[in-house]
Each structure stands twice: as C-alpha cells, then as structure tokens.
Design a protein around this motif. Structure first.
Motif: not given
Length: 414
Positions: A98-103, A135-144, A146-149, A222-224
């Motif tokens: 996926s190349t979308s900005w959104w998770e 949904f709260m967890r996704r906001i918490h981890q990556n602000l909704l 895409r995960r790498d961004i 967040s960081f390997v």
C-alpha cells in the motif's frame, strides 16, 4: 548560560512535539484498561458458562471460519486459563504494498470471532479495524497514518519528549537542598498563573521516572535501532532469538497434529497456572503450530514460554522456558506490559493512567507558561518605550518659528 540554552531547547522542542505528545498520552491512558473494559462492554462475547468437556480445537476453528467466510483466513486463537472465558479467533491481513498515507488502506481485514469452547457456538464477530479500543491504539501508535510514516512521527516526538523530561528536571532542580520541599508542592491558593506553573513543574517531577519508562518502552515499536540497542545493553541481540521464527516446510499439518498440540498445551499448563495462550495455526508454507504461553510465575518479568509443535504429528518441537531465556528476551516479552502498566496488575495500570494524563498536561501547561511569558515581554517592551518617550524632549510642543530669509547684499565693483 547552559541553563538558558536548555530552557530555549526545552521550550521550543516542547512546542514542536506538544500536539503529538498530548494525543499519544491521552490515547495511551484510554488503552491501558482496554481488555478489562472490553469485557465490561461485551460480556456476551467474552464470557461463557463453564462446561465439563471442551469441543475439539479444529471444530471450533471451523465454526469461526464459517462465521467469517472463506475469504478471510483465521491466523490464531487466544485461549484463556479462566474456564469462563470464550476463545477468540483472529483473522488479519495487511497490504504490504500500500502506498496510501492512511493506515486504513493497509488493513485488508482484521476480524475476531468469539466462540464458546464447550458448545462450539459462535457468540459473535467484531471488525477489529473499527473497534473503539483498537482505533485508540492506532492513533496512539501511528496517528492513523501509514505505519512507516506514523511510527516515525510518533517515535521522534516521543524521543524529543524524553529530552524534554530530562532537561525539565535539570531546570527544575533547586540550587539549595532546603528549597526542594517548597518545589514539590502545589500552591493551590495562589493566582492561577502560579498554580499553572506548579502543575507543570511539580507534576512533572513526580511523574518523571514513570513517564521516562513509558516513553522509552514505547520507542521499541518505532525504531528497530532502539530495540536492538536494548537487546545489546542486556547482553544479547535479536539474532539470538531468530530460531523462534524458523518455519517448518518439510511436513504438512494435519487436524490430528493440531489437536494433539492443543491438548498438550492444556495438560502442560493447568488452569490454575495458565493465563493465556496465543496459539498460531499452521499454513501451507509453515506446518509449525503453537505460540506464546503466559502464566502465573515468581519472576519479576512477565512469565512466558515459547511452545511449538510439529503440525503433522503434534509432537513438541521446541520449548523455551521463561527461566532459560536471556535477559533481552525476558525484557522483550515484558515490554508491552511494562509500557501499559499491566506488568503487576491493576495498581500499576492505574499508575500508568495517571502518569499518561500528567504527560498529556505538560505540553498544555508549558504552552500556557509560554503565552504568559510572551504577554509579560510585550508589557515590558511597551513600558520601556513609554519610559524612553518620557525621557526624550517633546519636540512636538516647541513653537515653530519660520526662518527669515537672509538679506541680499549687493556689492558694486568700482
């Protein structure tokens, strides 16, 4: 001079990362009691009347798969030691390209099916991708995002927050020991500006150690390089546990093999000892069965064993006892529980909630202090200008006298 430089960095880095820190802290506080609150809101899904015999795991999986449809493949099941808890089967798949900005565009599906293990009855299904706590967890981890961004934005914001916490303690530290007592109390009867100042400094002081632990454990997702650094600091590396991800491609799993593996886990960890098993099902590319077993133990870490079976025969192929694990692996298995406060039950969970809310308040109270400082500087500048104006002669009040033109003198030459 050093403190002035630290104050400059503390203030401006706080402004840069403040919004993300507030969002991450509030969603983190909500997520701490996610499992407990989910049971409160969905008791018909999570709890059953205990029976005498359990339905075979393959039959339970078939019922769950039928409820989802064949297009969504079930990956694993969570089994609880509590006999009144339902099993829940999970099916999830992501679009790695996926190349979308959104998770949300990455998640092809993520569903959970709750099944009564004594009757095989499907109690209900949940679309986990839209469920409130996830949904709260996704906001918490990556602000909704895409995960790498999103992970990078959250990760660097938390890294900045760690720096702010440390510089905050340095700036707070009184010059004299006698002043410490005055610096750790909030003067509630003072003006609101002073109360805001105390809320920022005093609450920041009390929450410092716990906030630092929560922030540093959160960087693992967040960081390997940070995860590797912690492993190295504990005398091991992620490569030391690579065998846990080894696949069995030589055999083909069978229903009998899965049943035997499931029965062995239940016999190996009785109900009094068992907390939960994350039981992975075999696939066409991997006949390995098993997963991570959490249980009651005497260790200060989260007690967890890795148990894997040959999916074709059900024979035990790998057992990594908690006590035999290296320090790095014990930490990694406990990191989530440390981060969320679950490590020692509800007392540390309550502590995690309060600390998270304090973390959310620090950028707000800090920004209010910054606005007050700006207002004070404007007043000071305005006062200085008035003072300069009073010291300067009022040229505008001097009467104007036009200059008379000089008389023209003619000189005659003889």
């Amino acid at each position: 001079m050093i403190k002035q430089a630290l104050l400059f960095l503390h203030r401006w880095l706080g402004i840069v990362s403040g919004i993300v820190v507030v969002v991450v802290s509030i969603t983190g506080a909500i997520f701490v009691f996610e499992e407990e609150l989910f049971q409160v809101f969905h008791p018909a899904l999570t709890h059953v009347e205990p029976g005498e015999t359990l339905v075979d795991i393959n039959t339970l999986k078939a019922s769950a798969q039928a409820a989802l449809g064949q297009e969504k493949t079930i990956n694993f099941v969570s089994i609880y030691g509590d006999p009144s808890r339902a099993y829940y089967f999970s099916a999830n798949k992501r679009n790695a390209e996926s190349t979308s900005w959104w998770e949300k565009d990455e998640i092809l599906y993520y569903n959970q099916v709750f099944v009564n293990p004594y009757t095989g009855q499907v109690l209900g299904t949940i679309d986990k991708s839209t469920e409130f706590f996830y949904f709260m967890r996704r906001i918490h981890q990556n602000l909704l995002l895409r995960r790498d961004i999103g992970n990078m934005i959250v990760g660097w914001s938390v890294t900045i927050f760690v720096f702010i916490l440390i510089t905050g303690i340095v700036l707070w530290w009184p010059q004299r020991v006698a002043q410490i007592k005055q610096s750790i109390a909030i003067k509630w009867n003072a003006k609101w500006k002073r109360v805001n100042y105390d809320l920022h400094n005093v609450l920041g002081f009390y929450a410092f150690i716990f906030a630092l632990i929560i922030a540093l454990t959160g960087l693992t997702w967040s960081f390997v390089w940070w995860e590797e650094s912690v492993f190295n600091a504990m005398g091991s590396t992620k490569k030391d546990v690579a065998y846990l991800n080894v696949r069995d491609t030589t055999d083909t799993a069978t229903a009998e093999g899965v049943t035997r593996a499931w029965q062995d886990v239940r016999q190996r960890y009785n109900a009094d000892k068992l907390l939960r098993v994350t039981f992975n099902f075999p696939t066409k590319k991997n006949a390995r069965v098993g997963g991570l077993v959490h249980y009651h133990g005497d260790s200060w870490w989260k007690n967890a064993d890795y148990v894997y079976y040959n999916g074709a025969t059900g024979d035990l192929s790998l057992l990594v006892d908690h006590e035999a694990k290296g320090l790095g692996m014990k930490w990694r298995n406990s990191n989530y529980d440390i981060h969320t406060g679950k490590i020692y039950g509800w007392p540390t969970q309550v502590l995690a909630v309060f600390v998270s809310l304090i973390c959310a308040s620090l950028p707000i109270t800090g920004f209010i202090m910054y606005l007050h400082r700006l207002k004070k500087e404007k007043k000071r500048t305005k006062k200085a200008r008035k003072k300069d104006a009073a010291a300067t002669p009022a040229i505008a009040n001097i009467p104007y006298k036009p200059r008379m033109p000089a008389k023209r003198v003619e000189v005659k030459l003889k």
